[in-house]
Motif scaffolding. Structure first.
Motif, PDB file in Angstrom:
ATOM      1  N   ALA A  77      44.066 -96.065 -56.575  1.00  0.00           N
ATOM      2  CA  ALA A  77      43.551 -96.554 -55.299  1.00  0.00           C
ATOM      3  C   ALA A  77      43.487 -95.418 -54.276  1.00  0.00           C
ATOM      4  O   ALA A  77      42.526 -95.305 -53.512  1.00  0.00           O
ATOM      5  CB  ALA A  77      44.417 -97.687 -54.777  1.00  0.00           C
ATOM      6  N   CYS A  78      44.491 -94.563 -54.280  1.00  0.00           N
ATOM      7  CA  CYS A  78      44.485 -93.407 -53.378  1.00  0.00           C
ATOM      8  C   CYS A  78      43.338 -92.460 -53.728  1.00  0.00           C
ATOM      9  O   CYS A  78      42.612 -91.994 -52.844  1.00  0.00           O
ATOM     10  CB  CYS A  78      45.814 -92.659 -53.450  1.00  0.00           C
ATOM     11  N   LYS A  79      43.165 -92.191 -55.006  1.00  0.00           N
ATOM     12  CA  LYS A  79      42.096 -91.289 -55.444  1.00  0.00           C
ATOM     13  C   LYS A  79      40.720 -91.854 -55.122  1.00  0.00           C
ATOM     14  O   LYS A  79      39.786 -91.106 -54.839  1.00  0.00           O
ATOM     15  CB  LYS A  79      42.205 -91.033 -56.949  1.00  0.00           C
ATOM     16  N   ALA A  80      40.575 -93.177 -55.166  1.00  0.00           N
ATOM     17  CA  ALA A  80      39.283 -93.825 -54.907  1.00  0.00           C
ATOM     18  C   ALA A  80      39.004 -93.991 -53.413  1.00  0.00           C
ATOM     19  O   ALA A  80      37.948 -94.493 -53.036  1.00  0.00           O
ATOM     20  CB  ALA A  80      39.241 -95.182 -55.597  1.00  0.00           C
ATOM     21  N   GLY A  81      39.952 -93.633 -52.561  1.00  0.00           N
ATOM     22  CA  GLY A  81      39.747 -93.727 -51.123  1.00  0.00           C
ATOM     23  C   GLY A  81      40.034 -95.091 -50.539  1.00  0.00           C
ATOM     24  O   GLY A  81      39.549 -95.423 -49.459  1.00  0.00           O
ATOM     25  N   ARG A  82      40.818 -95.898 -51.221  1.00  0.00           N
ATOM     26  CA  ARG A  82      41.142 -97.235 -50.723  1.00  0.00           C
ATOM     27  C   ARG A  82      42.448 -97.271 -49.938  1.00  0.00           C
ATOM     28  O   ARG A  82      42.859 -98.328 -49.472  1.00  0.00           O
ATOM     29  CB  ARG A  82      41.181 -98.219 -51.894  1.00  0.00           C
ATOM     30  N   VAL A  83      43.104 -96.121 -49.796  1.00  0.00           N
ATOM     31  CA  VAL A  83      44.309 -96.016 -48.976  1.00  0.00           C
ATOM     32  C   VAL A  83      44.022 -94.961 -47.914  1.00  0.00           C
ATOM     33  O   VAL A  83      43.661 -93.830 -48.231  1.00  0.00           O
ATOM     34  CB  VAL A  83      45.539 -95.617 -49.818  1.00  0.00           C
ATOM     35  N   LYS A  84      44.161 -95.348 -46.646  1.00  0.00           N
ATOM     36  CA  LYS A  84      43.788 -94.448 -45.551  1.00  0.00           C
ATOM     37  C   LYS A  84      44.913 -94.333 -44.529  1.00  0.00           C
ATOM     38  O   LYS A  84      45.663 -95.268 -44.299  1.00  0.00           O
ATOM     39  CB  LYS A  84      42.524 -94.948 -44.864  1.00  0.00           C
TER      40      LYS A  84
END
Length: 139
Positions: free
Chosen positions: A28-35
């Motif tokens: 999720a972090c790699k996919a940009g879903r954690v900001k």
């Protein structure tokens, strides 16, 4: 529940039970879903107290403030003490479900509806949807 000075975001999200596995949190972090502050972060980002993260998981969007560092995964009741959910009410599943039409259910074991029951159900459905349409056209 040992607190640690340095903790990765993927491990933290897994520990507070936002994601089922640490791998899912990392992806999720790699996919940009954690900001953090509207900027994508890497899975190795170091978590600090009082930081606010935006986490997207499928259709759900959550805003999480870090109140404590948690290294190992614990039960849900304990995990709640290590973050503060600041998700706006408009984004919660309970708020979204208020806008769905009512579902008519029959008690289990009552058998098939009779012709009279079916007519009453159809009449109820018709009046519900007619009132909604009438209200929309009057405005």
């Amino acid at each position: 529940m040992a607190e640690k000075e340095k903790l990765r975001i993927d491990k933290y999200l897994w520990a507070i039970r936002v994601f089922k596995t640490r791998t899912m949190a990392s992806e999720a972090c790699k996919a940009g879903r954690v900001k953090l502050n509207s900027q994508n972060i890497k899975p190795s980002h170091e978590v600090r107290l009082n930081e606010v993260y935006q986490v997207s998981k499928g259709p759900d969007r959550r805003v999480i403030k870090v109140t404590g560092l948690l290294e190992n995964r614990v039960d849900a009741k304990t995990a709640v003490g290590f973050y503060e959910d600041q998700t706006p009410v408009e984004h919660t599943p309970a708020f979204k479900s208020m806008f769905h039409s009512p579902v008519l259910k029959r008690d289990r074991g009552t058998g098939r509806p009779t012709k009279r029951d079916r007519r009453e159900t159809d009449e109820l459905k018709d009046t519900f949807f007619d009132e909604k349409e009438d209200g929309a056209t009057d405005e």
